[in-house]
Design a protein around this motif. Structure first.
Motif, PDB file in Angstrom:
ATOM      1  N   ALA A 133      63.032  -2.798  -0.499  1.00 40.15           N
ATOM      2  CA  ALA A 133      62.661  -4.193  -0.225  1.00 40.15           C
ATOM      3  C   ALA A 133      63.719  -4.894   0.617  1.00 40.15           C
ATOM      4  CB  ALA A 133      62.452  -4.937  -1.538  1.00 40.15           C
ATOM      5  N   TRP A 142      49.975 -16.059  -5.818  1.00 36.65           N
ATOM      6  CA  TRP A 142      51.303 -16.428  -5.330  1.00 36.65           C
ATOM      7  C   TRP A 142      51.352 -17.898  -4.930  1.00 36.65           C
ATOM      8  CZ3 TRP A 142      52.684 -18.061  -0.349  1.00 36.65           C
ATOM      9  CH2 TRP A 142      54.051 -18.183  -0.120  1.00 36.65           C
ATOM     10  N   ASP A 162      61.203 -17.775  -1.390  1.00 36.85           N
ATOM     11  CA  ASP A 162      61.038 -16.563  -0.578  1.00 36.85           C
ATOM     12  C   ASP A 162      60.734 -16.900   0.880  1.00 36.85           C
ATOM     13  OD1 ASP A 162      59.396 -14.725  -3.261  1.00 36.85           O
ATOM     14  OD2 ASP A 162      61.512 -15.000  -2.793  1.00 36.85           O
ATOM     15  N   LYS A 166      62.672  -6.811   4.087  1.00 35.07           N
ATOM     16  CA  LYS A 166      62.758  -8.266   4.226  1.00 35.07           C
ATOM     17  C   LYS A 166      63.690  -8.667   5.363  1.00 35.07           C
ATOM     18  CE  LYS A 166      63.007  -9.060  -0.476  1.00 35.07           C
ATOM     19  NZ  LYS A 166      63.200  -9.881  -1.682  1.00 35.07           N
ATOM     20  N   LYS A 180      62.561  -0.455  -5.136  1.00 34.78           N
ATOM     21  CA  LYS A 180      63.270  -1.735  -5.185  1.00 34.78           C
ATOM     22  C   LYS A 180      64.303  -1.821  -4.063  1.00 34.78           C
ATOM     23  CE  LYS A 180      62.683  -2.372 -10.176  1.00 34.78           C
ATOM     24  NZ  LYS A 180      63.365  -2.465 -11.482  1.00 34.78           N
ATOM     25  N   ARG A 219      57.230  -6.729  -5.546  1.00 32.68           N
ATOM     26  CA  ARG A 219      58.588  -6.718  -6.099  1.00 32.68           C
ATOM     27  C   ARG A 219      58.741  -5.692  -7.220  1.00 32.68           C
ATOM     28  NH1 ARG A 219      60.839 -12.386  -8.121  1.00 32.68           N
ATOM     29  NH2 ARG A 219      60.339 -12.819  -5.932  1.00 32.68           N
ATOM     30  N   ASP A 220      57.798  -5.669  -8.113  1.00 32.78           N
ATOM     31  CA  ASP A 220      57.851  -4.728  -9.235  1.00 32.78           C
ATOM     32  C   ASP A 220      57.113  -3.454  -8.834  1.00 32.78           C
ATOM     33  OD1 ASP A 220      57.263  -5.101 -12.817  1.00 32.78           O
ATOM     34  OD2 ASP A 220      57.756  -3.332 -11.631  1.00 32.78           O
ATOM     35  N   GLU A 274      55.771  -9.711  -0.382  1.00 24.28           N
ATOM     36  CA  GLU A 274      57.022  -9.267  -0.995  1.00 24.28           C
ATOM     37  C   GLU A 274      57.061  -9.610  -2.478  1.00 24.28           C
ATOM     38  OE1 GLU A 274      59.169  -7.343   0.285  1.00 24.28           O
ATOM     39  OE2 GLU A 274      58.316  -7.317   2.292  1.00 24.28           O
ATOM     40  N   ARG A 275      56.520 -10.769  -2.823  1.00 28.31           N
ATOM     41  CA  ARG A 275      56.474 -11.132  -4.247  1.00 28.31           C
ATOM     42  C   ARG A 275      55.532 -10.213  -5.002  1.00 28.31           C
ATOM     43  NH1 ARG A 275      56.447 -11.579  -8.741  1.00 28.31           N
ATOM     44  NH2 ARG A 275      56.909 -13.374 -10.100  1.00 28.31           N
TER      45      ARG A 275
END
Length: 368
Positions: free
Chosen positions: A207, A248, A256, A211, A204, A303-304, A299-300
């Motif tokens: 990221a 997505w 985003d 980004k 996490k 994310r997890d 990135e989405r």
């Protein structure tokens, strides 16, 4: 009849010894029970035995089924009847013992706690064996009788187990329990849990720098072209349409993409505006916008740290087993960072994730 006359009558009728006493109990059965039992083939002795165990639920049904089984077998006899009657008597004795135990508690003024609580209702009661006084001294029945929470439950033998209905309310402490001895397997599981927690946290955290690097790429001045590897990668995703990208896109989330491009969206959720009206869509910026769009989808999707491995049909951690597309995205960013004077490098957890995919990145000659 006196006792002698009863014995003589029983012998003359071919009944077992002591049947005379039981026949008197048969008279206690109500008319409906008598009619059904007689229609089922019960003789006088069996009616008397039914009267002895009538208080047990469904006693008559069970005895009638046993009688029918006896009559269906060759040779007659009462084997099934005797077995079922014995079971019914044992159940009756058990019910009587519980009734007696409950009466003793009521006489002593000790509440009987329910064996089961309703769904969602918390059970605050604890046995005295698990409690101590505020000073840590053990509690027993005699020392706890004066407590307003003094109560009991009955065990399988209908013996009382003494409880406090609410130890916290009445100032008792829960007796400390010895810690279980850790085995080598326990230590391995603990180490694995710690590793998973650390890797999830690191994934996490990675990221953020990732980004920021993408944002620097797509916000570059109009005169600075996006590296060829980046826009080719974006076009490949747009043409191949991997499933994560489609999912997505269906969310229709602009936040985003706007963040990567440095575009400010309206603060009010009720103020609708198209992102295409806010972003700069010049010919020189076209590749930057397309890559921002693809990067936002990645990135989405990443994310997890816990993801779904479609090939293995099971949940897996991305830092342990990313999809080929995710690994290609990370390796591309690593390459672009290296070309940009090392302005971006993969984190340790990202390095761990792509280790098995080295040589798959666009333009990577390491496999040669």
């Amino acid at each position: 009849m006196d006792e002698v006359e009863q014995k003589q009558a029983a012998r003359a009728l071919g009944l077992k010894r002591g049947t005379g006493k039981r026949l008197g109990r048969a008279q206690q059965l109500d008319d409906a029970t008598l009619r059904r039992a007689s229609a089922g083939g019960m003789d006088l002795e069996q009616l008397a035995q039914l009267a002895e165990v009538e208080g047990v639920p469904r006693a008559q049904d069970r005895l009638l089924r046993a009688l029918a089984r006896d009559e269906a077998e060759e040779g007659g006899g009462r084997g099934h009847w005797d077995q079922e009657l014995a079971l019914l008597k044992a159940e009756q004795d058990d019910r009587n013992a519980r009734r007696k135990a409950v009466a003793a508690l009521e006489k002593a003024g000790v509440p009987l706690l329910p064996a089961h609580r309703a769904y969602g209702e918390k059970d605050t009661a604890l046995p005295l064996s698990e409690l101590t006084t505020p000073l840590g001294n053990p509690l027993d029945e005699n020392g706890h009788k004066g407590c307003p929470g003094h109560s009991a439950r009955l065990d399988d033998e209908h013996q009382p187990i003494w409880y406090c209905a609410d130890p916290a309310e009445h100032g008792h402490k829960v007796r400390p329990k010895p810690k279980p001895v850790k085995t080598a397997e326990d230590e391995e599981k603990a180490a694995e849990r710690a590793r998973i927690t650390a890797c999830n946290r690191a994934w996490k955290a990675a990221a953020g720098p990732r980004k920021e690097f993408v944002a620097r790429l797509v916000r570059g001045s109009g005169s600075k072209a996006l590296p060829e590897e980046a826009w080719r990668f974006a076009l490949t995703v747009l043409l191949d349409l991997p499933s994560f990208y489609g999912k997505w896109a269906q969310r229709q989330e602009a936040e985003d993409v706007a963040q990567l491009l440095g575009v400010k969206l309206p603060d009010s959720p009720f103020e609708r505006v198209r992102l295409s009206e806010l972003a700069t869509l010049s010919k020189a910026r076209m590749a930057h916008v397309l890559f921002a769009h693809v990067a936002a989808a990645f990135e989405r999707d990443m994310r997890d740290p816990k993801g779904w491995n479609a090939a293995r049909m099971q949940v897996s951690f991305l830092w342990e087993n990313p999809t080929p597309e995710q690994a290609a995205y990370l390796l591309l960013l690593e390459k672009l960072g290296q070309d940009d004077k090392g302005s971006y490098r993969l984190s340790e957890v990202e390095e761990q994730a792509v280790a098995a995919h080295r040589g798959d990145a666009p333009g990577d000659d390491s496999a040669a």
